[in-house]
Design a protein around this motif. Structure first.
Motif, PDB file in Angstrom:
ATOM      1  N   GLN A   1       0.820  -1.199   0.000  1.00  9.78           N
ATOM      2  CA  GLN A   1       0.000   0.000   0.000  1.00  9.78           C
ATOM      3  C   GLN A   1       0.862   1.260   0.000  1.00  9.78           C
ATOM      4  N   LEU A   2       1.962   1.266   0.755  1.00 11.17           N
ATOM      5  CA  LEU A   2       2.863   2.412   0.740  1.00 11.17           C
ATOM      6  C   LEU A   2       3.485   2.605  -0.640  1.00 11.17           C
TER       7      LEU A   2
ATOM      8  N   VAL B   1       0.982   4.334  -2.708  1.00 14.49           N
ATOM      9  CA  VAL B   1       0.914   5.770  -2.391  1.00 14.49           C
ATOM     10  C   VAL B   1       2.040   6.527  -3.078  1.00 14.49           C
TER      11      VAL B   1
ATOM     12  N   GLY C   1       1.261   6.950  -6.665  1.00 14.54           N
ATOM     13  CA  GLY C   1       0.268   8.012  -6.830  1.00 14.54           C
ATOM     14  C   GLY C   1       0.877   9.398  -6.707  1.00 14.54           C
ATOM     15  N   LEU C   2       1.824   9.561  -5.790  1.00 12.60           N
ATOM     16  CA  LEU C   2       2.490  10.854  -5.642  1.00 12.60           C
ATOM     17  C   LEU C   2       3.360  11.172  -6.859  1.00 12.60           C
TER      18      LEU C   2
ATOM     19  N   GLU D   1      -2.876  -2.689  -6.519  1.00 10.25           N
ATOM     20  CA  GLU D   1      -4.316  -2.702  -6.282  1.00 10.25           C
ATOM     21  C   GLU D   1      -4.904  -4.094  -6.410  1.00 10.25           C
TER      22      GLU D   1
ATOM     23  N   ILE E   1       7.534   9.619   1.238  1.00 13.21           N
ATOM     24  CA  ILE E   1       6.156  10.088   1.065  1.00 13.21           C
ATOM     25  C   ILE E   1       5.977  11.456   1.713  1.00 13.21           C
TER      26      ILE E   1
END
Length: 419
Positions: free
Chosen positions: A146-147, A150, A153-154, A202, A397
């Motif tokens: 999940q990290l 993220v 996505g960033l 995902e 992050i």
């Protein structure tokens, strides 16, 4: 955890055959036995292990009163009637624990008749610890995925902000500026950060099953129960009936609270505004295996009630202290077994034999413990490296979020000047 913990108790009556009368009292179920205690004197009239049960049936006494009959080895038959909240509830729960005991490892039934050796006890403890560590490692691995998602996505957000910067620069340029089209260059392909998996997280691991156990399920009132199955996923919880049909799915973020009523009983609730809440109550002989996993996934939503405080008392020390103490205890026991250290002698010359009441570890137990400890050490080292990687990912992050926040604020100011 003690196996004498009362899992459930129901008011009922018991047929006392020598006196040919029904006696009011309470039927209590533990992990390994059933017992009936009278209300008037508090005397235990009947107590027998679940392993001695041959048959459990629903019958009617005098063709009128619904009852449950339990046939023991040696043809001893026990009648229980006037069961509350209903006969079906009591029958389903007792039958579930009886079947799980029979289907469990062969040593589970043998524990009733004879004491376990020190080697078997220590092996069982280490095997349970290894399973908990494996479950925690799976959850930790999914958290790392999940990290990684993220961070991807960033990265995409930074690419979109670069496009927005080009658009704003063109809007800010005068209409007669001849070099506006040069701003529309194809943005360079965003390269993933080093150490981040390119595969999308995902679909991978989204439906990975952590544990699956049989359970007795009640929805709403306790008078209606049915056998089924509880499945713990990394993304949520699923409750199925005995036909494997999905009754309800709780997404991980939709669960509002999980109450632990006892080591073998929990309730899960999802709140709604303007309509009734969705709540399920589950009882299972294997619930102690699930509760530690739920504590990892829903740590802030778990509530231990009074009867479940035994779980907290058995886990008062930190995981690091426990693993260290178990490791040293096992290593010391195996060292004493293999090297046969001489007994300690006090000042008066009297030999002090440590733990003489329990037999020493056998060679097979020692080898099995060694293998389990090696696997646990490997899992612990992998978990440590994964945690270090996730710490670095969290730092990245945080830095990316700060950069994106500054860029968005700058773009907002530029858009306000344009309007």
């Amino acid at each position: 955890m003690s196996r004498d913990i009362c899992i459930h108790a129901w008011p009922c009556t018991y047929y006392l055959e020598p006196e040919r009368r029904w006696v009011a009292g309470q039927l209590s179920l533990t992990l390994l036995s059933l017992r009936f205690m009278t209300d008037s004197t508090g005397e235990i009239l009947v107590s027998f292990p679940l392993s001695s049960i041959v048959e459990i049936k629903k019958e009617a006494s005098h063709f009128i009163f619904s009852s449950i009959t339990i046939l023991e080895k040696g043809h001893a038959k026990h009648w229980f009637s006037s069961l509350q909240p209903s006969r079906n509830v009591v029958f389903s729960i007792i039958e579930h624990f009886w079947r799980e005991l029979l289907l469990s490892q062969p040593g589970a039934v043998a524990d009733v008749s004879g004491p376990r050796t020190r080697g078997k006890e220590l092996t069982g403890l280490m095997a349970g610890s290894q399973k908990r560590l494996e479950d925690t490692a799976r959850v930790l691995h999914h958290q790392g995925q999940q990290l990684d998602g993220v961070m991807r996505g960033l990265d995409k957000m930074e690419s979109d902000l670069e496009v927005a910067d080009r658009l704003l620069t063109e809007l800010e340029s005068p209409a007669w500026w001849p070099f506006s089209s040069k701003l529309w260059k194809t943005p360079p392909e965003t390269k993933p950060r080093e150490g981040v998996s390119v595969t999308s997280c995902e679909p991978f691991g989204k439906e990975r099953i952590l544990i699956k156990i049989p359970a007795i399920i009640s929805h709403g009132t306790e008078s209606h129960v049915k056998p089924g199955r509880l499945t713990v996923l990394v993304s949520g919880l699923e409750i199925h009936d005995s036909s494997s049909l999905l009754m309800h799915r709780f997404e991980r973020e939709d669960v509002d609270d999980i109450k632990v009523h006892s080591p073998y009983e929990i309730s899960i609730r999802q709140r709604f505004i303007g309509k009734p809440d969705v709540a399920y109550r589950l009882i299972s002989a294997k619930m102690p295996e699930v509760i530690p996993i739920l504590e990892v996934q829903f740590s802030k939503k778990m509530e231990l009630l009074e009867d479940a405080l035994v779980l907290r008392s058995t886990r008062t020390s930190s995981p690091a202290e426990k693993s260290c103490s178990v490791w040293h205890a096992a290593s010391g026991l195996m060292g004493r077994t293999l090297h046969r250290e001489p007994p300690i002698v006090d000042q008066e010359g009297t030999a002090l034999h440590l733990q003489t009441s329990l037999p020493a570890l056998s060679e097979a137990d020692t080898q099995e413990l060694t293998q389990i400890l090696r696997r646990m050490k490997g899992l612990a080292l992998e978990a440590e490296s994964e945690l270090e990687r996730q710490d670095e990912a969290l730092d990245g992050i945080a830095a990316a979020v700060d950069r994106a926040t500054l860029t968005i604020d700058k773009h907002n100011r530029r858009m306000k000047r344009l309007t």
